[in-house]
Motif scaffolding. Sequence first.
Motif, PDB file in Angstrom:
ATOM      1  N   VAL A   8       0.842  -1.200   0.000  1.00 36.60           N
ATOM      2  CA  VAL A   8       0.000   0.000   0.000  1.00 36.60           C
ATOM      3  C   VAL A   8       0.878   1.252   0.000  1.00 36.60           C
ATOM      4  CG1 VAL A   8      -1.734   1.306   1.285  1.00 36.60           C
ATOM      5  CG2 VAL A   8      -1.915  -1.171   1.112  1.00 36.60           C
ATOM      6  N   ALA A   9       1.952   1.218   0.765  1.00 33.19           N
ATOM      7  CA  ALA A   9       2.882   2.352   0.781  1.00 33.19           C
ATOM      8  C   ALA A   9       3.481   2.566  -0.597  1.00 33.19           C
ATOM      9  CB  ALA A   9       3.977   2.105   1.821  1.00 33.19           C
ATOM     10  N   ARG A  10       3.855   1.465  -1.266  1.00 35.89           N
ATOM     11  CA  ARG A  10       4.434   1.588  -2.605  1.00 35.89           C
ATOM     12  C   ARG A  10       3.433   2.157  -3.600  1.00 35.89           C
ATOM     13  NH1 ARG A  10       4.203  -0.444  -7.316  1.00 35.89           N
ATOM     14  NH2 ARG A  10       2.585  -1.930  -6.718  1.00 35.89           N
ATOM     15  N   MET A  11       2.197   1.655  -3.560  1.00 32.11           N
ATOM     16  CA  MET A  11       1.183   2.091  -4.526  1.00 32.11           C
ATOM     17  C   MET A  11       0.783   3.550  -4.328  1.00 32.11           C
ATOM     18  SD  MET A  11      -1.439  -1.137  -4.947  1.00 32.11           S
ATOM     19  CE  MET A  11      -1.899  -1.170  -3.215  1.00 32.11           C
ATOM     20  N   SER A  12       0.654   3.952  -3.080  1.00 32.56           N
ATOM     21  CA  SER A  12       0.096   5.279  -2.776  1.00 32.56           C
ATOM     22  C   SER A  12       1.148   6.366  -2.620  1.00 32.56           C
ATOM     23  CB  SER A  12      -0.724   5.210  -1.474  1.00 32.56           C
ATOM     24  OG  SER A  12       0.136   4.928  -0.371  1.00 32.56           O
ATOM     25  N   GLY A  13       2.399   5.955  -2.356  1.00 30.86           N
ATOM     26  CA  GLY A  13       3.429   6.955  -2.093  1.00 30.86           C
ATOM     27  C   GLY A  13       3.418   7.450  -0.659  1.00 30.86           C
ATOM     28  N   VAL A  14       2.550   6.882   0.164  1.00 31.48           N
ATOM     29  CA  VAL A  14       2.482   7.240   1.580  1.00 31.48           C
ATOM     30  C   VAL A  14       3.389   6.292   2.355  1.00 31.48           C
ATOM     31  CG1 VAL A  14       0.966   7.385   3.600  1.00 31.48           C
ATOM     32  CG2 VAL A  14       0.127   8.090   1.359  1.00 31.48           C
ATOM     33  N   THR A  15       4.192   6.800   3.248  1.00 33.18           N
ATOM     34  CA  THR A  15       5.117   5.941   3.974  1.00 33.18           C
ATOM     35  C   THR A  15       4.366   4.995   4.904  1.00 33.18           C
ATOM     36  OG1 THR A  15       5.392   7.465   5.842  1.00 33.18           O
ATOM     37  CG2 THR A  15       6.848   7.775   3.948  1.00 33.18           C
ATOM     38  N   ALA A  16       4.983   3.846   5.173  1.00 33.56           N
ATOM     39  CA  ALA A  16       4.393   2.890   6.113  1.00 33.56           C
ATOM     40  C   ALA A  16       4.232   3.534   7.485  1.00 33.56           C
ATOM     41  CB  ALA A  16       5.265   1.640   6.201  1.00 33.56           C
ATOM     42  N   ARG A  17       5.162   4.400   7.837  1.00 34.33           N
ATOM     43  CA  ARG A  17       5.067   5.077   9.131  1.00 34.33           C
ATOM     44  C   ARG A  17       3.807   5.937   9.198  1.00 34.33           C
ATOM     45  NH1 ARG A  17       9.984   8.574  11.839  1.00 34.33           N
ATOM     46  NH2 ARG A  17       8.955   9.060  13.804  1.00 34.33           N
ATOM     47  N   THR A  18       3.500   6.639   8.098  1.00 32.70           N
ATOM     48  CA  THR A  18       2.295   7.462   8.059  1.00 32.70           C
ATOM     49  C   THR A  18       1.048   6.590   8.122  1.00 32.70           C
ATOM     50  OG1 THR A  18       3.392   9.232   6.822  1.00 32.70           O
ATOM     51  CG2 THR A  18       0.989   9.139   6.685  1.00 32.70           C
ATOM     52  N   LEU A  19       1.054   5.468   7.410  1.00 29.86           N
ATOM     53  CA  LEU A  19      -0.100   4.558   7.451  1.00 29.86           C
ATOM     54  C   LEU A  19      -0.319   4.027   8.860  1.00 29.86           C
ATOM     55  CD1 LEU A  19       0.506   2.609   4.120  1.00 29.86           C
ATOM     56  CD2 LEU A  19      -1.367   4.208   4.589  1.00 29.86           C
ATOM     57  N   ARG A  20       0.756   3.731   9.563  1.00 28.61           N
ATOM     58  CA  ARG A  20       0.603   3.273  10.949  1.00 28.61           C
ATOM     59  C   ARG A  20       0.031   4.384  11.828  1.00 28.61           C
ATOM     60  NH1 ARG A  20       5.475   0.455   9.615  1.00 28.61           N
ATOM     61  NH2 ARG A  20       6.748   2.195  10.377  1.00 28.61           N
ATOM     62  N   HIS A  21       0.456   5.621  11.536  1.00 27.12           N
ATOM     63  CA  HIS A  21      -0.086   6.759  12.282  1.00 27.12           C
ATOM     64  C   HIS A  21      -1.579   6.911  12.014  1.00 27.12           C
ATOM     65  CE1 HIS A  21      -0.437  10.682  14.118  1.00 27.12           C
ATOM     66  NE2 HIS A  21      -0.840  11.208  12.972  1.00 27.12           N
ATOM     67  N   TYR A  22      -1.987   6.745  10.762  1.00 29.59           N
ATOM     68  CA  TYR A  22      -3.411   6.828  10.423  1.00 29.59           C
ATOM     69  C   TYR A  22      -4.204   5.750  11.172  1.00 29.59           C
ATOM     70  CZ  TYR A  22      -2.347   9.999   6.495  1.00 29.59           C
ATOM     71  OH  TYR A  22      -1.939  11.055   5.719  1.00 29.59           O
ATOM     72  N   ASP A  23      -3.614   4.576  11.338  1.00 32.52           N
ATOM     73  CA  ASP A  23      -4.277   3.510  12.083  1.00 32.52           C
ATOM     74  C   ASP A  23      -4.379   3.887  13.557  1.00 32.52           C
ATOM     75  OD1 ASP A  23      -5.250   1.152  13.143  1.00 32.52           O
ATOM     76  OD2 ASP A  23      -3.337   0.069  12.946  1.00 32.52           O
ATOM     77  N   GLU A  24      -3.283   4.352  14.129  1.00 34.42           N
ATOM     78  CA  GLU A  24      -3.251   4.670  15.557  1.00 34.42           C
ATOM     79  C   GLU A  24      -4.243   5.771  15.929  1.00 34.42           C
ATOM     80  OE1 GLU A  24       0.819   5.602  15.949  1.00 34.42           O
ATOM     81  OE2 GLU A  24       1.507   3.503  15.821  1.00 34.42           O
ATOM     82  N   THR A  25      -4.499   6.687  14.999  1.00 32.03           N
ATOM     83  CA  THR A  25      -5.429   7.778  15.272  1.00 32.03           C
ATOM     84  C   THR A  25      -6.865   7.427  14.904  1.00 32.03           C
ATOM     85  OG1 THR A  25      -4.975   8.764  13.098  1.00 32.03           O
ATOM     86  CG2 THR A  25      -3.642   9.535  14.971  1.00 32.03           C
ATOM     87  N   GLY A  26      -7.059   6.235  14.345  1.00 32.58           N
ATOM     88  CA  GLY A  26      -8.402   5.812  13.973  1.00 32.58           C
ATOM     89  C   GLY A  26      -8.861   6.307  12.621  1.00 32.58           C
TER      90      GLY A  26
END
Length: 251
Positions: A8-26
């Motif tokens: 998902v990070a590769r496809m979207s250009g969003v870092t895995a760290r940012t995706l984890r942050h999006y998860d942590e914040t709901g």
Amino acid sequence: MDWPISEVARMSGVTARTLRHYDETGLLPPARIGANGHRYYEERQLLRLQQILVLRALGVGLPEIGRILSDEVDEVNALRGHHRRLLAERDRLDALAATVSRTIAELEQSRKDGNPVTINRPENLFEGVAPSHYEENMRDFPELAEEVARRADAMSQADADAAHRERTAQMIRLAELMTAGHRADADPVLAEIDTQYRALTALRAATAEDYRAIGRSVVDNETWRAAYEAIASGLAAYQRDAIEAYTTRLN
């Protein structure tokens, strides 16, 4: 079908760290977490990520994005709303381009006439540069980019617009000094660079070498260079040289 966070990070250009942050914040929980502890996303999560990125590109902060998405139920209706926002942004950027064009004409006319430069400071000259774009262009400075992104997410739209206007005003003040004939190491120029450096270190500690690297990126980074050159030809190199002179004095 689902995709691991790395894909998902590769496809979207969003870092895995940012995706984890999006998860942590709901904001964007994954579809599931595997036995290996990795996050996996399905099509519904990808559609939600698309909405998040569209709104980020429009300069909307994460808290507001969360509120917007919580009110949306149907993806098609949500996308229609985002499409309307994008069309409005397109119209605003068309007006922005016209403003930059007028600024270029003013600078060129002043040079031709040999008169002191007086630039009409456009209030929204670079309002279209959203914080997410700014973060992307600071990819070579990840710690600073992270702090910029964190503060941007907490900003109201009014605060974000004010920050854009101040960055634009800095660029225009430097353009005025350049077109007035000041060398990059002249005292008025270094005073302006000092103001910029203090604003930077208010975000995060930055050494003279860090600042020098940022100055070089103004020329090396295509997006940054284009922003400076839109105001005045040669301004990107002038900014870099001024930072070089300033940091030499710091050492």
